[in-house]
Each structure stands twice: as structure tokens, then as C-alpha cells.
Design a protein around this motif. Sequence first.
Motif, PDB file in Angstrom:
ATOM      1  N   LEU A  76      81.467  57.089 -50.881  1.00 29.97           N
ATOM      2  CA  LEU A  76      79.771  56.307 -50.617  1.00 29.97           C
ATOM      3  C   LEU A  76      80.305  56.392 -48.410  1.00 29.97           C
ATOM      4  CD1 LEU A  76      80.917  52.323 -51.830  1.00 29.97           C
ATOM      5  CD2 LEU A  76      78.649  54.080 -51.556  1.00 29.97           C
ATOM      6  N   LYS A  79      79.675  62.546 -46.476  1.00 28.64           N
ATOM      7  CA  LYS A  79      78.171  62.820 -47.077  1.00 28.64           C
ATOM      8  C   LYS A  79      78.328  64.335 -47.903  1.00 28.64           C
ATOM      9  CE  LYS A  79      76.890  59.406 -44.800  1.00 28.64           C
ATOM     10  NZ  LYS A  79      76.281  58.325 -45.724  1.00 28.64           N
ATOM     11  N   GLU A 130      73.400  59.093 -56.864  1.00 29.15           N
ATOM     12  CA  GLU A 130      71.987  58.018 -56.741  1.00 29.15           C
ATOM     13  C   GLU A 130      72.458  57.680 -55.291  1.00 29.15           C
ATOM     14  OE1 GLU A 130      71.278  53.780 -57.182  1.00 29.15           O
ATOM     15  OE2 GLU A 130      71.282  56.235 -58.800  1.00 29.15           O
ATOM     16  N   LEU A 131      73.018  58.304 -54.435  1.00 32.84           N
ATOM     17  CA  LEU A 131      73.198  57.787 -52.661  1.00 32.84           C
ATOM     18  C   LEU A 131      71.180  58.211 -52.601  1.00 32.84           C
ATOM     19  CD1 LEU A 131      76.583  57.642 -51.912  1.00 32.84           C
ATOM     20  CD2 LEU A 131      75.134  55.279 -52.148  1.00 32.84           C
ATOM     21  N   LYS A 132      71.242  59.774 -52.931  1.00 36.11           N
ATOM     22  CA  LYS A 132      70.536  60.672 -52.097  1.00 36.11           C
ATOM     23  C   LYS A 132      69.703  60.182 -52.856  1.00 36.11           C
ATOM     24  CE  LYS A 132      73.483  64.716 -51.052  1.00 36.11           C
ATOM     25  NZ  LYS A 132      73.039  64.759 -49.310  1.00 36.11           N
ATOM     26  N   LYS A 136      67.602  52.258 -50.967  1.00 36.36           N
ATOM     27  CA  LYS A 136      68.454  51.242 -49.969  1.00 36.36           C
ATOM     28  C   LYS A 136      69.870  51.213 -50.864  1.00 36.36           C
ATOM     29  CE  LYS A 136      68.948  46.136 -49.088  1.00 36.36           C
ATOM     30  NZ  LYS A 136      69.179  46.247 -47.778  1.00 36.36           N
ATOM     31  N   ILE A 137      70.825  51.572 -50.229  1.00 36.14           N
ATOM     32  CA  ILE A 137      72.209  51.655 -50.865  1.00 36.14           C
ATOM     33  C   ILE A 137      72.259  50.080 -51.677  1.00 36.14           C
ATOM     34  CG2 ILE A 137      74.687  51.304 -50.273  1.00 36.14           C
ATOM     35  CD1 ILE A 137      73.798  53.043 -47.720  1.00 36.14           C
ATOM     36  N   ASN A 138      72.293  50.431 -52.578  1.00 37.88           N
ATOM     37  CA  ASN A 138      73.335  49.498 -54.027  1.00 37.88           C
ATOM     38  C   ASN A 138      74.865  49.464 -54.634  1.00 37.88           C
ATOM     39  OD1 ASN A 138      74.278  47.423 -56.258  1.00 37.88           O
ATOM     40  ND2 ASN A 138      72.154  47.555 -56.670  1.00 37.88           N
ATOM     41  N   PHE A 139      75.413  49.109 -53.913  1.00 36.68           N
ATOM     42  CA  PHE A 139      76.607  49.261 -54.033  1.00 36.68           C
ATOM     43  C   PHE A 139      77.681  49.151 -55.073  1.00 36.68           C
ATOM     44  CE2 PHE A 139      81.496  47.521 -54.744  1.00 36.68           C
ATOM     45  CZ  PHE A 139      82.034  48.556 -53.937  1.00 36.68           C
ATOM     46  N   VAL A 142      76.197  51.807 -57.785  1.00 35.75           N
ATOM     47  CA  VAL A 142      77.072  53.374 -57.231  1.00 35.75           C
ATOM     48  C   VAL A 142      78.503  53.462 -57.873  1.00 35.75           C
ATOM     49  CG1 VAL A 142      77.946  54.605 -55.251  1.00 35.75           C
ATOM     50  CG2 VAL A 142      76.011  53.370 -55.061  1.00 35.75           C
ATOM     51  N   ILE A 323      74.886  51.469 -41.685  1.00 39.10           N
ATOM     52  CA  ILE A 323      74.561  51.289 -42.328  1.00 39.10           C
ATOM     53  C   ILE A 323      72.963  52.262 -41.036  1.00 39.10           C
ATOM     54  CG2 ILE A 323      72.728  50.796 -43.891  1.00 39.10           C
ATOM     55  CD1 ILE A 323      74.020  49.388 -45.481  1.00 39.10           C
TER      56      ILE A 323
END
Length: 336
Positions: A76, A79, A130-132, A136-139, A142, A323
Motif C-alpha cells: 500500500l 510504489k 490492483e492499486l494501479k 479509488k483505493i479500496n483497502f 487489496v 492520499i
Amino acid sequence: MVMMNSSMLIKPLLGEDVDIDRSIVKIYSLAALGIISFLFSGYFFKLFLSGDNLNDFLISAVAAAISLIIILFQILFIKDIWRIHLICLVEVFGLFAIFYDKLAGVLMLPLGALLFLLFLLSANYYGIRELKNVLKINFWRVSKIVLPKAIAGSLIFFCFTFVGINVSANKFFISRSNFEKIFSSTSGIIQKFFPGFDQSLNIHELALNMANEKVNESPQFQNLPKAVKNQIISQTVSDFENNISEIAGSHVNPQLKVGEAVFEIIKTKFDEAQAKNQIYILIGIGVALFFMAESLAMPLRLIISFFAYLIYEISFALGFAFISLENRSREIIVLK
């Protein structure tokens, strides 16, 4: 302009490259925590295998859970995927190095470490992807992608380690005290099938209770003289004790408690088996332990995810991270 979302700061950094790691100190700190948690997990698991203290296993399990949380945070917060891979390599190598004095002639440990690393690399790849690929980031999403692979990899390593160390040490795979603790925890399950079972009794007392129950509850014995009933009870107890000894292959002291007797029977059978068969037995136990633990992976993942999310939120509240909004361009197909 600063926007708030679930207590997390969202700052627009449209002109910056958000895929570059900025705080190297925090990255190194996170990596150091991961390495330390891996080392603690391996060290106390090693103590558990070589000793008879179940608390060592509990400490190892807690340290392993912390290491899994840090693995998730590495994906998370960092990078560069190659930096994440390198940190995972160091973490697994540190865990593997804990068992350096148990490595002679044992391939199970390096094989388990290699599989663990491959599972972590897979978790890194799919977590970063998944993050790329999301806006919108979904904790939780992930976490659902990363943790099952990381948990499976850690279980494989520890099961391989269990087998490898016991093969190398050429000893029975569990101490008497730990076996009795585990056996006592299953007494509730045993009582569902045998209501009269009491683990505090010895073999003779258990046989006597079973014989008395059989004689007193069977109509065919109700009208028999007391002396005859006592003779039947005595013979039943003797037959039961003899059957136990026949199963064990040697005389079993009837004054042993049930858990102690079961331990002696299993240990005797294991000691009588040839070295080749002992390896197969240990592998079978390792496989059984893996599937038993893997069956608990879902609730384990949810528990780890819950605590990870609390720390995740706190890290934003304390300014450890924030964020940012990315100005993303992408190709689309339009009909003319």
C-alpha cells in the motif's frame, strides 16, 4: 484545497509523479519492522519445536500476524514493486537464517522458504496491479487479494520447517506436555461421541466406569448376583486394558491417564517405524497441519485485516501518509 475522507487527508498533487517513493526513511523503517517481525516469528517457532512451551507458539503466531500486516502495508505504501520484492527477499532470508543450525542435509527448509518467497512475490504483483488499475483505493479489496497468498505462503514455510526440523533431529515430533495440552482441548469433541469420557481418569478408572455402566444399564445383567456382576466387571476391565496394550504393541501402564497413554501409544508406533516411514509420517502430519490451518485462513484474514485497517487509518490521522489525486490520461476508442 484539502478534502477529508474517512479521517484520511486527500491532497491534490496533480503536477507530481505519484509513482515515485518519497520518504525513504519511512520505507526503511517499514522494512525494518517487517524483518524484525519475521525474525521474532521464526525464533519463537524454533523455540516451540525444540522445547515444550506452547506460549512460544502463540508468540510466534502473533509475530507472524504482524509480519503479514506489514507485508500488506508494503504494497500500500511503497510504489516501486522491485523495492517491495527486495524487502520481501530480505525478510524471508532472515526468517530462513533463524534455522541455519538445522539445515544440514535437510532440503525441506530452503524449499519452504523458496515457496514462501514466490507466494509473497505473487501477492506483491497482484496487489500492485490492483492499486494501479483502480481510480479509488479500496483497502479491503487489496487485503483480500494480498493476504490469502501471504498466509498460504507462511503456512507452507512453517509446515515445511516442522517436517524438516523433526527429520533432522530424528526425534518424536511433539513433546508430552504439548500433546496433553492439545489432547485436553479436544475433550469436548470426544465427549460428544463418548459421553462418559473423562480425560482426568487413568486407563483403569476409565475401563472400570465403562464396565460398570455396561453392567448396570444392560437388562441381561440386572438379575445376576453381585459377585457375578463384579466378576464380569473385572473381566471387562482386564480385556479393555489388554486390548490397549495390543494396540500399542507393548504393555501400557493402566495407571496412566488417557492423554498420557495415547501419547505413549503414538510415540511407540512412531519409534518402531523405520526411518523412511517416519519421514512419510511427518510429511503426512505436515500436510494435515497445512490443510487444518488453511481451513482457518478466512477468519484469520478477516482478523488480520481488521487490525491492519485500524493501523491504516491511524497512519493517515497521524500524518504518516496521505492520499493524493493523480492526473491520469488514458486511451479510449470512439466510433466516427
